[in-house]
Design a protein around this motif. Structure first.
Motif, PDB file in Angstrom:
ATOM      1  N   LYS A   9       0.808  -1.217   0.000  1.00  0.00           N
ATOM      2  CA  LYS A   9       0.000   0.000   0.000  1.00  0.00           C
ATOM      3  C   LYS A   9       0.846   1.276   0.000  1.00  0.00           C
ATOM      4  CE  LYS A   9      -4.232   0.272   0.221  1.00  0.00           C
ATOM      5  NZ  LYS A   9      -5.120   0.425  -0.946  1.00  0.00           N
ATOM      6  N   SER A  13       0.471   4.666  -2.477  1.00  0.00           N
ATOM      7  CA  SER A  13      -0.048   5.933  -1.966  1.00  0.00           C
ATOM      8  C   SER A  13       0.522   7.122  -2.743  1.00  0.00           C
ATOM      9  CB  SER A  13       0.256   6.075  -0.471  1.00  0.00           C
ATOM     10  OG  SER A  13       1.646   6.198  -0.258  1.00  0.00           O
ATOM     11  N   ASN A  41      -7.374   3.365   1.438  1.00  0.00           N
ATOM     12  CA  ASN A  41      -6.097   4.045   1.267  1.00  0.00           C
ATOM     13  C   ASN A  41      -5.481   4.339   2.624  1.00  0.00           C
ATOM     14  OD1 ASN A  41      -6.333   4.077  -1.520  1.00  0.00           O
ATOM     15  ND2 ASN A  41      -7.374   6.050  -1.530  1.00  0.00           N
TER      16      ASN A  41
END
Length: 64
Positions: A9, A13, A41
């Protein structure tokens, strides 16, 4: 988040990143890696804290 989820992740981002290519050894890992895209997110605060651990390397990076 687990460490593998966070490791996938974090680069995602960044707006300049659209794909990550994770390694996998078995079907369970493949399914877990592909499920990361369905997670929320990362928060701005978490991304900001993680930036101090970011390893910038390569010929394009001058250490600035």
């Amino acid at each position: 988040l687990t460490m593998p989820q966070l490791a996938l992740k974090f680069p995602l981002s960044n707006d300049a990143v659209s794909t990550v290519i994770p390694g996998m050894r078995n079907k369970k890992q493949a399914l877990a890696n592909s499920a990361v895209s369905d997670l929320d997110n990362l928060s701005y605060d978490l991304v900001k804290r993680l930036h101090k651990h970011q390893w910038l390397r390569g010929v394009w990076y001058s250490g600035k």
